[in-house]
Design a protein around this motif. Structure first.
Motif, PDB file in Angstrom:
ATOM      1  N   THR A   1     -15.066   3.463  34.218  1.00  0.00           N
ATOM      2  CA  THR A   1     -16.367   3.590  33.814  1.00  0.00           C
ATOM      3  C   THR A   1     -16.722   3.061  31.961  1.00  0.00           C
ATOM      4  O   THR A   1     -16.760   2.146  32.113  1.00  0.00           O
ATOM      5  CB  THR A   1     -17.011   4.289  34.180  1.00  0.00           C
ATOM      6  OG1 THR A   1     -17.251   4.577  35.636  1.00  0.00           O
ATOM      7  CG2 THR A   1     -18.382   4.103  33.280  1.00  0.00           C
ATOM      8  N   LYS A   2     -15.387   3.902  31.396  1.00  0.00           N
ATOM      9  CA  LYS A   2     -15.308   3.498  29.406  1.00  0.00           C
ATOM     10  C   LYS A   2     -14.999   2.551  29.351  1.00  0.00           C
ATOM     11  O   LYS A   2     -15.914   1.966  28.691  1.00  0.00           O
ATOM     12  CB  LYS A   2     -15.473   4.792  28.748  1.00  0.00           C
ATOM     13  CG  LYS A   2     -15.670   6.077  28.787  1.00  0.00           C
ATOM     14  CD  LYS A   2     -15.556   7.412  27.640  1.00  0.00           C
ATOM     15  CE  LYS A   2     -15.408   8.567  28.158  1.00  0.00           C
ATOM     16  NZ  LYS A   2     -15.044   9.441  27.449  1.00  0.00           N
TER      17      LYS A   2
ATOM     18  N   GLU B   1     -17.724  -0.458  30.606  1.00  0.00           N
ATOM     19  CA  GLU B   1     -18.996  -0.478  29.165  1.00  0.00           C
ATOM     20  C   GLU B   1     -18.059  -0.694  27.583  1.00  0.00           C
ATOM     21  O   GLU B   1     -19.036  -1.975  27.766  1.00  0.00           O
ATOM     22  CB  GLU B   1     -18.910   1.100  28.778  1.00  0.00           C
ATOM     23  CG  GLU B   1     -19.649   1.806  29.650  1.00  0.00           C
ATOM     24  CD  GLU B   1     -20.349   3.414  29.880  1.00  0.00           C
ATOM     25  OE1 GLU B   1     -20.747   4.150  30.490  1.00  0.00           O
ATOM     26  OE2 GLU B   1     -19.626   3.171  29.059  1.00  0.00           O
TER      27      GLU B   1
ATOM     28  N   THR C   1     -20.114  -2.694  36.113  1.00  0.00           N
ATOM     29  CA  THR C   1     -20.215  -3.507  35.048  1.00  0.00           C
ATOM     30  C   THR C   1     -22.156  -4.317  35.029  1.00  0.00           C
ATOM     31  O   THR C   1     -22.767  -3.727  36.253  1.00  0.00           O
ATOM     32  CB  THR C   1     -20.213  -5.247  35.324  1.00  0.00           C
ATOM     33  OG1 THR C   1     -18.292  -5.257  35.863  1.00  0.00           O
ATOM     34  CG2 THR C   1     -19.431  -6.167  34.690  1.00  0.00           C
ATOM     35  N   ARG C   2     -21.928  -3.747  34.181  1.00  0.00           N
ATOM     36  CA  ARG C   2     -23.566  -3.744  33.216  1.00  0.00           C
ATOM     37  C   ARG C   2     -24.395  -5.198  33.091  1.00  0.00           C
ATOM     38  O   ARG C   2     -25.741  -5.526  32.870  1.00  0.00           O
ATOM     39  CB  ARG C   2     -23.971  -3.225  32.734  1.00  0.00           C
ATOM     40  CG  ARG C   2     -23.709  -1.761  32.703  1.00  0.00           C
ATOM     41  CD  ARG C   2     -24.867  -1.157  33.303  1.00  0.00           C
ATOM     42  NE  ARG C   2     -25.077  -0.292  34.440  1.00  0.00           N
ATOM     43  CZ  ARG C   2     -25.564   1.484  33.511  1.00  0.00           C
ATOM     44  NH1 ARG C   2     -25.488   1.585  32.568  1.00  0.00           N
ATOM     45  NH2 ARG C   2     -25.163   2.666  34.437  1.00  0.00           N
TER      46      ARG C   2
ATOM     47  N   SER D   1     -10.136  -2.312  32.848  1.00  0.00           N
ATOM     48  CA  SER D   1     -11.692  -2.631  33.525  1.00  0.00           C
ATOM     49  C   SER D   1     -11.127  -3.714  33.689  1.00  0.00           C
ATOM     50  O   SER D   1     -10.272  -4.617  32.942  1.00  0.00           O
ATOM     51  CB  SER D   1     -12.414  -2.145  31.987  1.00  0.00           C
ATOM     52  OG  SER D   1     -12.692  -3.299  30.748  1.00  0.00           O
TER      53      SER D   1
ATOM     54  N   ASP E   1     -18.377  -5.014  28.707  1.00  0.00           N
ATOM     55  CA  ASP E   1     -19.999  -5.050  28.865  1.00  0.00           C
ATOM     56  C   ASP E   1     -20.197  -5.512  27.392  1.00  0.00           C
ATOM     57  O   ASP E   1     -21.045  -6.807  26.716  1.00  0.00           O
ATOM     58  CB  ASP E   1     -20.518  -3.922  29.359  1.00  0.00           C
ATOM     59  CG  ASP E   1     -20.727  -4.243  30.817  1.00  0.00           C
ATOM     60  OD1 ASP E   1     -20.750  -5.126  31.330  1.00  0.00           O
ATOM     61  OD2 ASP E   1     -20.867  -3.869  31.487  1.00  0.00           O
TER      62      ASP E   1
END
Ligand code: ZN
Length: 354
Positions: free
Chosen positions: A133-134, A137, A344-345, A218, A140
Motif C-alpha cells: 500500500t505504501k 501511494e 490505487t487512488r 507497486s 500515486d
C-alpha cells in the motif's frame, strides 16, 4: 509442505523465494529446509549480512558452485529425496549436480518441484499489504508529479527520468522496473522503452511505473491525452479509452474470491471484445504483485489459478492499435471479504495535459 510431498528436504534457489522465507536480501544464497532443519547457505561475501537479516535460519558458509558442496551436505543430513525449484535451477547446474552425486555414489535423488513457495507468497500477510500500500501511494504521488511535468515538447526520456527521480527521492528502494513513457504510436507497444521522441499535442502518452518499499512493489499505468480536449486526441483514441475504462471498472466490480484467474480475465476481455477490439488486447488482465513485480496469480485467458482473499494483483486491460497508439489503465487491488478493494487512488477518467 515438504514432507507431504514425500521429500526429505527442499532446496530453495529463487531469490524472491529465499528472501520471503528467510529475510535474506543478498543476491546469492540457498535455503535447505526440512522438518528439522532450516539452513541458509551463502558464500563469504554474504555471511555477515545473512546473520543480520535472518532469525530462523542457521547460516552456513559455502564455497564454490552448488555441485561442490550440496551433495555432501544433503547426505550428511541423511536426505535421500531432495526437492529443487524446477522453474529456477538451471539445466547446467542440475546436470553438474547429478554428475557429482553419481561420482560420489550418494543415495540422493533430485525431485523437481514448482510453485511451493510461490503459493505461500501469493496470499499477503497484513505487514506485506501495508508495504505494498505504501508503494502504491508513492506511485500515486509520482503520477501527480508526472502530470505537472508531462506536456507537449518534453521527450519520453526526460519524462521517464523525472518519474524515476521522484520515486527514488521519495523513498523507493530503486525502482520496481524502468518507467515506461510511450507517446503517440509508441504507446501501441505494451512494453515500450522511453525514446528521444518529443511528446506532441493530439496524441496519447502511456505511463507505467513501479515503486519498491520494504522490498514490496507497486505497479501503475495511466494514459493521458496531450493537448486540449476535443481538438486534441483522435475520436478513435478517446473511444478506445472509454472501452478500456469500462472493461477495467467491470472487472474490478465483478471479480470475486473463489473465481479462477481466467474468469476474472474474461470479465474485462468480454467488454473489449464486444466493442470490437478483442484482438488488440494481447496480454492478460493482470498479475500478482509482491516481492516480485510479476508473481502469482496470473490473470490470463489460460490461467487455472483460483483467486483468494489476501491476494494482491493488478487489473490492467489495454487496447493497442499499431500506428495509432495504445491505452492501458492499471490499478493494484487486493481481495478482501470476497471482493476487490482498489489500492490505487489516482483518477481514471480521461485527462488532458497541455
Ligand atoms: Zn503490470
Amino acid at each position: 509442505m515438504i514432507t507431504e510431498r514425500g521429500l526429505d528436504g527442499l532446496l530453495v534457489s529463487q531469490p524472491e523465494n529465499y528472501r520471503y522465507l528467510s529475510g535474506f536480501t543478498g543476491s546469492s544464497g540457498w535455503l535447505l529446509i526440512s522438518g528439522s532443519h532450516a539452513i541458509l547457505a551463502t558464500d563469504s561475501r554474504y555471511t555477515e549480512q545473512a546473520k543480520q537479516e535472518t532469525q530462523d535460519f542457521e547460516v552456513a558458509q559455502i564455497r564454490g558452485e552448488l555441485d561442490s558442496w550440496l551433495p555432501q551436505l544433503a547426505s550428511d543430513l541423511q536426505w535421500h529425496e531432495l526437492g529443487f525449484e524446477a522453474n529456477h535451477l538451471s539445466f547446467a547446474a542440475h546436470h553438474k549436480l547429478s554428475e557429482s552425486m553419481k561420482t560420489k555414489q550418494l543415495n540422493l535423488q533430485l525431485i523437481p518441484t514448482t510453485n511451493l513457495v510461490e503459493c505461500l507468497r501469493c496470499i499477503k500477510e497484513p505487514r506485506e499489504l501495508e508495504l505494498i500500500t505504501k508503494a502504491v501511494e508513492l506511485t500515486d504521488a509520482a503520477f501527480e508529479q508526472a502530470r505537472a511535468i508531462i506536456h507537449p515538447g518534453v521527450t519520453e526520456r526526460e519524462a521517464a527520468w523525472e518519474i524515476e527521480k521522484f520515486l527514488r527521492q521519495n523513498g523507493s528502494e530503486g525502482i520496481a522496473f524502468d518507467p515506461i513513457v510511450a507517446s503517440g504510436p509508441n504507446s501501441a507497444l505494451p512494453h515500450a522503452r522511453p525514446t528521444e521522441r518529443i511528446l506532441h499535442s493530439g496524441e496519447v502518452v502511456l505511463i507505467d511505473m513501479g515503486a519498491r518499499i520494504g522490498g514490496y512493489c507497486s505497479d501503475f499505468s495511466r494514459t493521458l491525452c496531450l493537448g486540449e480536449a476535443l481538438k486534441a486526441v483522435s475520436c478513435q483514441l478517446s473511444a478506445i479509452y472509454n472501452v478500456v475504462l469500462e472493461a477495467q471498472l467491470a472487472a474490478i466490480d465483478k471479480i470475486k474470491t473463489g473465481m479462477t484467474a481466467s474468469q476474472a480475465d474474461r470479465l474485462a476481455r468480454n467488454v473489449i471484445t464486444e466493442a470490437g477490439y478483442g484482438d488488440a488486447f494481447g496480454h492478460g488482465l493482470g498479475h500478482g504483485v509482491g516481492i516480485a513485480i510479476h508473481e502469482s496469480p496470473t490473470l490470463s485467458p489460460t490461467s487455472t489459478e483460483y483467486l483468494l482473499d489476501g491476494m494482491v494483483f493488478t487489473v490492467e486491460p489495454g487496447i493497442y492499435i499499431t500506428g495509432l497508439g495504445g491505452v492501458r489503465i492499471e490499478d493494484v487491488v487486493t481481495l478482501e471479504k470476497g471482493r476487490a478493494k482498489v489500492l490505487t487512488r489516482s483518477a481514471k477518467a480521461l485527462q488532458y495535459v497541455m
